[in-house]
Design a protein around this motif. Sequence first.
Motif, short mmCIF file in Angstrom:
data_model
loop_
_atom_site.label_atom_id
_atom_site.label_comp_id
_atom_site.label_asym_id
_atom_site.label_seq_id
_atom_site.Cartn_x
_atom_site.Cartn_y
_atom_site.Cartn_z
N MET A 143 -24.56 30.17 34.03
CA MET A 143 -25.19 30.71 32.82
C MET A 143 -24.29 30.47 31.62
SD MET A 143 -25.91 34.76 32.27
CE MET A 143 -25.18 35.50 30.82
N VAL A 144 -24.91 30.04 30.54
CA VAL A 144 -24.17 29.74 29.32
C VAL A 144 -23.79 31.05 28.63
CG1 VAL A 144 -24.23 28.48 27.15
CG2 VAL A 144 -25.66 27.73 29.06
N PRO A 145 -22.50 31.20 28.27
CA PRO A 145 -22.13 32.43 27.54
C PRO A 145 -22.90 32.51 26.23
CG PRO A 145 -20.18 31.17 28.19
CD PRO A 145 -21.36 30.31 28.48
N ALA A 146 -23.27 33.74 25.87
CA ALA A 146 -24.12 33.93 24.71
C ALA A 146 -23.50 33.36 23.43
CB ALA A 146 -24.41 35.42 24.53
N GLU A 147 -22.14 33.41 23.34
CA GLU A 147 -21.50 32.95 22.11
C GLU A 147 -21.77 31.46 21.86
OE1 GLU A 147 -18.73 33.94 24.77
OE2 GLU A 147 -20.29 35.47 24.63
N GLN A 148 -22.05 30.75 22.96
CA GLN A 148 -22.26 29.32 22.80
C GLN A 148 -23.71 28.97 22.46
OE1 GLN A 148 -20.67 27.18 26.15
NE2 GLN A 148 -18.76 28.34 26.10
N LEU A 149 -24.55 30.00 22.45
CA LEU A 149 -25.95 29.75 22.13
C LEU A 149 -26.17 29.84 20.62
CD1 LEU A 149 -27.68 31.93 24.88
CD2 LEU A 149 -27.42 29.44 24.88
N SER A 150 -27.10 29.04 20.14
CA SER A 150 -27.45 29.14 18.73
C SER A 150 -28.31 30.38 18.51
CB SER A 150 -28.25 27.91 18.31
OG SER A 150 -29.53 27.95 18.92
N ILE A 151 -28.42 30.77 17.26
CA ILE A 151 -29.23 31.95 16.97
C ILE A 151 -30.69 31.75 17.37
CG2 ILE A 151 -30.15 33.33 15.05
CD1 ILE A 151 -27.25 33.45 14.02
N PRO A 152 -31.29 30.63 17.06
CA PRO A 152 -32.68 30.44 17.54
C PRO A 152 -32.79 30.51 19.06
CG PRO A 152 -32.14 28.82 15.86
CD PRO A 152 -30.86 29.55 16.17
N GLU A 153 -31.78 30.02 19.75
CA GLU A 153 -31.82 30.10 21.22
C GLU A 153 -31.75 31.55 21.68
OE1 GLU A 153 -29.74 25.95 22.81
OE2 GLU A 153 -28.46 27.47 21.90
N ARG A 154 -30.92 32.31 21.01
CA ARG A 154 -30.81 33.72 21.39
C ARG A 154 -32.10 34.47 21.05
NH1 ARG A 154 -25.36 35.80 18.78
NH2 ARG A 154 -25.79 37.66 20.04
N VAL A 155 -32.67 34.18 19.90
CA VAL A 155 -33.94 34.81 19.53
C VAL A 155 -35.01 34.46 20.56
CG1 VAL A 155 -35.81 34.82 17.83
CG2 VAL A 155 -33.44 34.95 17.06
N ALA A 156 -35.00 33.21 20.98
CA ALA A 156 -36.01 32.78 21.94
C ALA A 156 -35.87 33.55 23.25
CB ALA A 156 -35.88 31.27 22.19
N LEU A 157 -34.63 33.75 23.68
CA LEU A 157 -34.42 34.51 24.92
C LEU A 157 -34.91 35.95 24.77
CD1 LEU A 157 -30.84 33.43 26.07
CD2 LEU A 157 -32.93 33.30 27.46
N ILE A 158 -34.58 36.53 23.64
CA ILE A 158 -34.93 37.93 23.41
C ILE A 158 -36.45 38.12 23.38
CG2 ILE A 158 -34.83 39.84 21.72
CD1 ILE A 158 -32.01 38.71 20.94
N THR A 159 -37.13 37.17 22.80
CA THR A 159 -38.57 37.38 22.54
C THR A 159 -39.49 36.69 23.54
OG1 THR A 159 -38.60 35.48 21.05
CG2 THR A 159 -38.18 37.63 20.06
N ARG A 160 -38.96 35.97 24.49
CA ARG A 160 -39.86 35.20 25.35
C ARG A 160 -40.59 36.08 26.38
NH1 ARG A 160 -36.26 31.81 29.80
NH2 ARG A 160 -35.41 33.64 30.88
N ASN A 161 -41.70 35.59 26.83
CA ASN A 161 -42.49 36.24 27.89
C ASN A 161 -42.82 37.70 27.59
OD1 ASN A 161 -42.23 33.85 29.29
ND2 ASN A 161 -40.51 34.56 30.53
N ALA B 147 -39.95 40.86 14.68
CA ALA B 147 -39.25 39.64 15.13
C ALA B 147 -38.50 38.97 13.99
CB ALA B 147 -40.26 38.66 15.74
N ASP B 148 -39.06 39.05 12.79
CA ASP B 148 -38.44 38.38 11.64
C ASP B 148 -37.07 38.96 11.29
OD1 ASP B 148 -40.80 37.10 11.59
OD2 ASP B 148 -41.60 38.09 9.79
N GLU B 149 -36.84 40.20 11.71
CA GLU B 149 -35.58 40.86 11.35
C GLU B 149 -34.44 40.46 12.29
OE1 GLU B 149 -37.07 44.90 11.64
OE2 GLU B 149 -38.82 44.21 10.50
#
Length: 380
Positions: free
Chosen positions: A1-19, A26-28
């Motif tokens: 698993m990739v450490p969160a610090e190495q993820l971009s913000i859009p990638e982190r947002v995608a993880l948080i909001t998926r499924n 979401a915009d905030e």
Amino acid sequence: MVPAEQLSIPERVALITRNLEEVIGADELPGLLEQGMTLQHYIGLEISGRLHLGTGLMVMQKVRDLQQAGVKCRILLADWHTWLNDKLGGDREKIRKIGMGYFQTGLRASLAAVGGDPNSLEFIFGSDFYHHNDRYWEAFVDVCKNTTLNRIVRSVSIMGRSEGESMDFAKLLYPPMQVVDVFMLNSHIAHGGMDQRKAHVIARDVANALTIAPMRDSKGKVIKPIAIHGHLLLGLSKPTEWPVDPERLRELRTQMKMSKSKPASAVFLNDTPDEIRKKIRKAFCPPANEGMDFNPILDWTEHLIFNNQPDGLFIERKPENGGNIHFKSMESLKAAYADGSLHVMDLKSGLAEGLITLLAPVRKIFAEHAEMMAELEALL
RNA sequence: CCCGAGGUAGCCAAGUGGCCUAAGGCAGCGGACUGUAAAUUCGCCAUACGUUGGUUCAAAUCCAACCCUCGGGACCA
């Protein structure tokens, strides 16, 4: 698993909001992440009887996603709410025992089973949190002063009750307490099933007006909790109305969802492989030409298998039935179900075996805690 | 504490002295039919009617006391 610090913000947002079924605010999210804040999550769970897949797999999948996105995840073991809601007979001793033992063990095991990190998951016991906590009760009054009786009465659906039903006054403390929990736990992300949206919407509505425990970002600006709502799994039984009238979907949703009180509609983490096979075999599963939207088997396959594991679903079939087959996406599986190349029986057994495999680590942990499980059975 | 309504199977519910060894429905279980479920169909499913006494040849049905639930009221004023 990739450490969160190495993820971009859009990638982190995608993880948080998926499924998810819904994300409010979401915009905030990117703004908060850009500030470099460690976002905190919380979900409150009543300590009712056995854990089912809705909690064990659906909730924990999201917790896993959040952990991967670098969010601090906490579970509020809501013993007071359980008490208020008369679950487990409102017996506080019972509630505490099951919460301390079975619930924590089962939830940690489930999180591990879906690939999350059980060790960094924090549990907070409601009664510990409220004990000697004046500020909590000040914040409680603060929330109450900023909403209305009507609003609270209408929100009792979050506790599985309906507006019309008669209830003791204590029940009305539940929704505002849940709102206070969000703020007092400083939860930037409030998590629940779709059935919890009323509480979360109240939380967002009062956020700006609070004087006791408002949430603020690193610049001191008030934050409204971002509400994330998961899909509610369909129950395995046939809906009371079939075919489902889209006009009446709102009211039917509640009855169609998987429910602890209808054991045949749900699979519990405790269920043995044979019980799982049996329940799924007996599940309502209409042919594709009757519509694929309210088919619990397809629903479970999508949310518990495809949304959960990248490998998709592997189905063993006898050679005369076409031999083994591997679906990589829900779309391809639905297409095969629609054109008849995937038979219901094979789909059912594929799902059952998939779930049995997924839950194997949980059963293993339960087996290692025979005493705790015996205590659970004795208390239920 | 008072008034009213009510307590019959897991749930809803009929039955107000003998034909009730308790109707019906839902759920559940088993079978038939389907390579699933559903639908359809056949079968099973309360010796028991809140509790305890009493009246009677005979009570779920009448009487008494008590327990519990719901609604309203009283007390505090």
